[in-house]
Design an enzyme around this catalytic site. Structure first.
Site, PDB file in Angstrom:
ATOM      1  N   TYR A 284       0.699  -1.264   0.020  1.00  0.00           N
ATOM      2  CA  TYR A 284      -0.173   0.016   0.079  1.00  0.00           C
ATOM      3  C   TYR A 284       0.967   1.077   0.013  1.00  0.00           C
ATOM      4  O   TYR A 284       0.816   2.091  -0.635  1.00  0.00           O
ATOM      5  CB  TYR A 284      -0.885   0.245   1.372  1.00  0.00           C
ATOM      6  CG  TYR A 284      -1.722   1.350   1.528  1.00  0.00           C
ATOM      7  CD1 TYR A 284      -2.704   1.662   0.299  1.00  0.00           C
ATOM      8  CD2 TYR A 284      -1.585   2.333   2.321  1.00  0.00           C
ATOM      9  CE1 TYR A 284      -3.348   2.799   0.510  1.00  0.00           C
ATOM     10  CE2 TYR A 284      -2.272   3.362   2.556  1.00  0.00           C
ATOM     11  CZ  TYR A 284      -3.121   3.585   1.590  1.00  0.00           C
ATOM     12  OH  TYR A 284      -3.863   4.921   1.505  1.00  0.00           O
TER      13      TYR A 284
ATOM     14  N   VAL B 162       0.142  11.700   4.612  1.00  0.00           N
ATOM     15  CA  VAL B 162       0.119  10.282   4.130  1.00  0.00           C
ATOM     16  C   VAL B 162      -1.277   9.683   5.170  1.00  0.00           C
ATOM     17  O   VAL B 162      -1.206   9.749   6.290  1.00  0.00           O
ATOM     18  CB  VAL B 162       1.220   9.305   4.271  1.00  0.00           C
ATOM     19  CG1 VAL B 162       1.927  10.017   3.208  1.00  0.00           C
ATOM     20  CG2 VAL B 162       1.915   9.652   5.603  1.00  0.00           C
TER      21      VAL B 162
ATOM     22  N   SER C 121      -2.594  13.898   7.647  1.00  0.00           N
ATOM     23  CA  SER C 121      -3.824  13.620   6.520  1.00  0.00           C
ATOM     24  C   SER C 121      -5.220  13.703   6.974  1.00  0.00           C
ATOM     25  O   SER C 121      -5.430  13.532   8.162  1.00  0.00           O
ATOM     26  CB  SER C 121      -3.411  12.140   5.913  1.00  0.00           C
ATOM     27  OG  SER C 121      -4.489  11.700   5.381  1.00  0.00           O
TER      28      SER C 121
ATOM     29  N   TYR D 218      -8.975  16.731   1.986  1.00  0.00           N
ATOM     30  CA  TYR D 218      -9.220  16.185   0.498  1.00  0.00           C
ATOM     31  C   TYR D 218     -10.578  17.044   0.206  1.00  0.00           C
ATOM     32  O   TYR D 218     -11.393  17.426   1.023  1.00  0.00           O
ATOM     33  CB  TYR D 218      -9.608  14.730   0.438  1.00  0.00           C
ATOM     34  CG  TYR D 218      -8.441  14.059   0.374  1.00  0.00           C
ATOM     35  CD1 TYR D 218      -7.535  13.991  -0.906  1.00  0.00           C
ATOM     36  CD2 TYR D 218      -8.094  12.950   1.121  1.00  0.00           C
ATOM     37  CE1 TYR D 218      -6.695  13.229  -1.045  1.00  0.00           C
ATOM     38  CE2 TYR D 218      -7.015  12.194   1.023  1.00  0.00           C
ATOM     39  CZ  TYR D 218      -6.179  12.579  -0.216  1.00  0.00           C
ATOM     40  OH  TYR D 218      -5.354  11.292  -0.418  1.00  0.00           O
TER      41      TYR D 218
ATOM     42  N   HIS E 219       1.030  12.984  -6.644  1.00  0.00           N
ATOM     43  CA  HIS E 219       0.897  12.315  -5.427  1.00  0.00           C
ATOM     44  C   HIS E 219       1.343  10.862  -5.358  1.00  0.00           C
ATOM     45  O   HIS E 219       1.048   9.888  -5.257  1.00  0.00           O
ATOM     46  CB  HIS E 219      -0.758  11.732  -5.779  1.00  0.00           C
ATOM     47  CG  HIS E 219      -1.398  11.641  -4.658  1.00  0.00           C
ATOM     48  ND1 HIS E 219      -2.505  12.638  -4.390  1.00  0.00           N
ATOM     49  CD2 HIS E 219      -1.727  10.552  -3.690  1.00  0.00           C
ATOM     50  CE1 HIS E 219      -3.218  12.159  -3.058  1.00  0.00           C
ATOM     51  NE2 HIS E 219      -2.869  10.937  -2.758  1.00  0.00           N
TER      52      HIS E 219
ATOM     53  N   ARG F 224       0.607   8.034  -7.674  1.00  0.00           N
ATOM     54  CA  ARG F 224      -0.520   7.002  -7.116  1.00  0.00           C
ATOM     55  C   ARG F 224      -1.819   7.432  -7.707  1.00  0.00           C
ATOM     56  O   ARG F 224      -2.712   6.711  -7.385  1.00  0.00           O
ATOM     57  CB  ARG F 224      -0.629   7.142  -5.491  1.00  0.00           C
ATOM     58  CG  ARG F 224       0.565   6.652  -4.755  1.00  0.00           C
ATOM     59  CD  ARG F 224       0.486   7.256  -3.395  1.00  0.00           C
ATOM     60  NE  ARG F 224      -0.535   6.380  -2.464  1.00  0.00           N
ATOM     61  CZ  ARG F 224       0.082   5.228  -1.891  1.00  0.00           C
ATOM     62  NH1 ARG F 224       0.910   4.431  -2.190  1.00  0.00           N
ATOM     63  NH2 ARG F 224      -0.746   4.651  -1.184  1.00  0.00           N
TER      64      ARG F 224
ATOM     65  N   ASP G 279       6.993  17.599  -4.055  1.00  0.00           N
ATOM     66  CA  ASP G 279       6.999  16.262  -3.606  1.00  0.00           C
ATOM     67  C   ASP G 279       7.107  14.968  -4.702  1.00  0.00           C
ATOM     68  O   ASP G 279       7.075  15.425  -5.852  1.00  0.00           O
ATOM     69  CB  ASP G 279       6.139  15.882  -2.494  1.00  0.00           C
ATOM     70  CG  ASP G 279       4.690  15.486  -2.900  1.00  0.00           C
ATOM     71  OD1 ASP G 279       4.580  15.187  -4.167  1.00  0.00           O
ATOM     72  OD2 ASP G 279       3.819  15.450  -2.160  1.00  0.00           O
TER      73      ASP G 279
ATOM     74  N   GLY H 268       9.135  11.432  -5.116  1.00  0.00           N
ATOM     75  CA  GLY H 268      10.390  10.718  -5.506  1.00  0.00           C
ATOM     76  C   GLY H 268      11.555  11.188  -4.804  1.00  0.00           C
ATOM     77  O   GLY H 268      12.359  10.520  -4.823  1.00  0.00           O
TER      78      GLY H 268
ATOM     79  N   ARG I 182      14.004  10.836  -1.994  1.00  0.00           N
ATOM     80  CA  ARG I 182      14.565   9.633  -1.115  1.00  0.00           C
ATOM     81  C   ARG I 182      15.607  10.233  -0.107  1.00  0.00           C
ATOM     82  O   ARG I 182      16.059   9.232   0.634  1.00  0.00           O
ATOM     83  CB  ARG I 182      14.858   8.651  -2.014  1.00  0.00           C
ATOM     84  CG  ARG I 182      13.423   7.987  -2.845  1.00  0.00           C
ATOM     85  CD  ARG I 182      12.530   7.269  -1.904  1.00  0.00           C
ATOM     86  NE  ARG I 182      11.546   6.813  -2.628  1.00  0.00           N
ATOM     87  CZ  ARG I 182      10.130   7.605  -2.807  1.00  0.00           C
ATOM     88  NH1 ARG I 182      10.120   8.628  -2.570  1.00  0.00           N
ATOM     89  NH2 ARG I 182       9.303   6.859  -3.582  1.00  0.00           N
TER      90      ARG I 182
HETATM   91  C1  FNR Z   1      -0.032   9.469   0.137  1.00  0.00           C
HETATM   92  N1  FNR Z   1      -0.244  10.791  -0.275  1.00  0.00           N
HETATM   93  C2  FNR Z   1      -1.416  11.373   0.292  1.00  0.00           C
HETATM   94  N2  FNR Z   1      -1.775  12.655   0.153  1.00  0.00           N
HETATM   95  C3  FNR Z   1      -2.530  13.324   0.386  1.00  0.00           C
HETATM   96  O1  FNR Z   1      -2.842  14.474   0.114  1.00  0.00           O
HETATM   97  N3  FNR Z   1      -3.359  12.758   1.427  1.00  0.00           N
HETATM   98  C4  FNR Z   1      -3.274  11.541   1.847  1.00  0.00           C
HETATM   99  O2  FNR Z   1      -4.080  10.973   2.737  1.00  0.00           O
HETATM  100  C5  FNR Z   1      -2.248  10.632   1.290  1.00  0.00           C
HETATM  101  N4  FNR Z   1      -2.106   9.505   1.642  1.00  0.00           N
HETATM  102  C6  FNR Z   1      -0.982   8.679   1.038  1.00  0.00           C
HETATM  103  C7  FNR Z   1      -0.671   7.573   1.483  1.00  0.00           C
HETATM  104  C8  FNR Z   1       0.199   6.904   1.190  1.00  0.00           C
HETATM  105  C9  FNR Z   1       0.807   5.617   1.773  1.00  0.00           C
HETATM  106  C10 FNR Z   1       1.350   7.628   0.292  1.00  0.00           C
HETATM  107  C11 FNR Z   1       2.767   6.641  -0.277  1.00  0.00           C
HETATM  108  C12 FNR Z   1       1.097   8.723  -0.197  1.00  0.00           C
HETATM  109  C13 FNR Z   1       0.529  11.385  -1.299  1.00  0.00           C
HETATM  110  C14 FNR Z   1       1.609  12.103  -0.509  1.00  0.00           C
HETATM  111  O3  FNR Z   1       1.315  13.299   0.160  1.00  0.00           O
HETATM  112  C15 FNR Z   1       2.809  12.637  -1.364  1.00  0.00           C
HETATM  113  O4  FNR Z   1       2.056  13.252  -2.473  1.00  0.00           O
HETATM  114  C16 FNR Z   1       3.562  11.386  -1.839  1.00  0.00           C
HETATM  115  O5  FNR Z   1       3.642  10.214  -1.015  1.00  0.00           O
HETATM  116  C17 FNR Z   1       4.790  11.974  -2.494  1.00  0.00           C
HETATM  117  O6  FNR Z   1       5.789  10.921  -3.119  1.00  0.00           O
HETATM  118  P1  FNR Z   1       6.584   9.888  -2.542  1.00  0.00           P
HETATM  119  O7  FNR Z   1       7.767  10.962  -2.051  1.00  0.00           O
HETATM  120  O8  FNR Z   1       6.196   9.151  -1.697  1.00  0.00           O
HETATM  121  O9  FNR Z   1       7.465   9.411  -3.895  1.00  0.00           O
END
Ligand code: FNR
Length: 381
Positions: A24, A78, A106, A129, A275, A278, A306, A308, A310
């Site tokens: 996930y 997240v 989040s 959201y 995102h 995703r 954001d 990528g 790391r």
């Molecule tokens: C997210 N992201 C996300 N964004 C947001 O606005 N609300 C949320 O609840 C979530 N939930 C979420 C869950 C998980 C498991 C991931 C991995 C990501 C997106 C997050 O804020 C962000 O944009 C990305 O994770 C950035 O990419 P990297 O750094 O994970 O590659």
């Protein structure tokens, strides 16, 4: 032993988490091209080495919306952090505060606003959201304000959920719920109590608080699936200003025209983001999208980015491409799953050290100094 921010925590999290949770976090939409490109495009950007510039007074500090940040990094929003570590949102928020950077809660957190905000000594950011249930949105904004949250992150790139096939394969979504229940109850009995499995009700923080009843993972997924709002447009956002007078950042901008619309709308900042790959697979990596957006709006509005990132070198690359501050997603989740608050603090220490090396050897003494001059040509040769 953890020696690299970029890879070691991911490998450790993979060993520790039940597969459906690891995938996930780790997975993206459809064939995951954009997810991979986010990471690969950043890694390919060539930094320009410069030497003998007396870098003894180098500083990583920066300010954003009148907040001081020890480095230009925030923990991004997240969902479900409390499933990766016990009361995970509180642990991550404490780590961020200890390292002097913001934490973003989040909408779909396990721990509610009222639990996380008082646990830390600096104001929290809150992410919202766009949901059909405007009553929920209003309620969440009022609660965030009452809890002293400083900044609203308004996520606009999820008018509909992305097609995440890894979640279907792993049993996180779709018809394999039995597998999910098995994984949750057997592998994490302690958290199972917290998150409402084994027949116990639980608290999916912000949503339970609004609905006035406990919500488990099943309820949450059902509620969320019904609530994404594909009808949303810029004019629908005006009313948010009535309920939120602090800084507001629009998250999910990938195009210069949308960035200009965010300026016209009166946003205080944007987050250039896909995102984390995703949502729409096949869109540009953030590293490729960012320069044109910076050319369109730099200086008029805060630019965050954001997807990528790391390690500390990636932070410097994003700043060089035009970001003022960056957000971490998966990078901090892997550390949180591995070692909780201590893991996230250690990750941030590693990132800070990596930034220092990158800034010293590109001759950039402060965050404001970092420009495309830190990169070879446009950096993405
Ligand atoms: C997210 N992201 C996300 N964004 C947001 O606005 N609300 C949320 O609840 C979530 N939930 C979420 C869950 C998980 C498991 C991931 C991995 C990501 C997106 C997050 O804020 C962000 O944009 C990305 O994770 C950035 O990419 P990297 O750094 O994970 O590659």
């Amino acid at each position: 032993m953890i020696i690299s921010a970029g890879t070691d925590y991911r490998a450790a999290a993979k060993r520790i988490l039940p597969p459906f949770l690891f995938h996930y976090i780790d997975g993206g939409a459809y064939a995951e091209h954009t997810l991979r490109r986010n990471v690969e495009d950043l890694a390919q950007i060539a930094l320009k080495q410069r030497v003998l510039n007396d870098m003894s007074d180098l500083t990583l500090h920066t300010t954003l919306f009148k907040e001081t940040l020890s480095m230009p990094v925030a923990l991004g929003p997240v969902g479900l952090c409390g499933m990766y570590a016990r009361r995970g949102e509180v642990q991550a928020a404490k780590a961020a505060a200890a390292k002097g950077i913001p934490f973003t809660l989040s909408t779909v957190s396990v721990c509610p606003i009222e639990e996380v905000a008082p646990a830390i000594s600096r104001p929290m950011w809150f992410q919202l959201y766009v949901l059909k249930d405007r009553g929920f949105m209003r309620n969440a904004l009022e609660r965030a304000k009452a809890a002293g949250c400083s900044t609203l992150v308004f996520t606009v790139d999820m008018p509909t959920p992305g097609a995440r096939y890894r979640d279907a394969h792993s049993g996180m979504s779709g018809p394999n719920a039995a597998l999910r229940r098995y994984a949750q109850a057997v592998l994490h009995p302690q958290w199972a109590w917290d998150v409402g499995l084994n027949g116990r009700p639980h608290d999916l923080g912000n949503i339970s608080a609004y609905l006035g009843k406990p919500t488990g993972l099943e309820d949450y997924i059902g509620w969320l699936a019904k609530n994404f709002d594909p009808s949303i447009s810029w004019s629908d956002l005006e009313w948010i200003r009535e309920f939120w007078d602090g800084p507001m950042i629009i998250k999910g901008i990938l195009d210069p025209d949308d960035a200009r619309d965010a300026v016209r709308f009166g946003a205080d900042g944007i987050i250039v983001s896909n995102h984390g790959g995703r949502q729409l697979d096949g869109v540009l990596s953030t590293a490729r999208a960012l320069p044109a957006i910076a050319d369109a709006v730099k200086g008029e509005i805060a630019i965050l980015a954001d997807s990528g990132i790391r390690n500390g070198l990636d932070v410097v690359r994003m700043i060089a491409l035009g970001a003022d501050t960056v957000l971490l997603g998966r990078a901090y989740l892997y550390a949180l799953a591995t070692a909780g608050q201590a893991g996230v603090e250690n990750l941030l220490t590693l990132i800070e050290k990596e930034m220092r090396v990158a800034m010293t050897l590109t001759g950039m003494k402060s965050i404001a100094d970092i420009s495309r001059n830190a990169l070879v040509e446009n950096g993405l040769g």
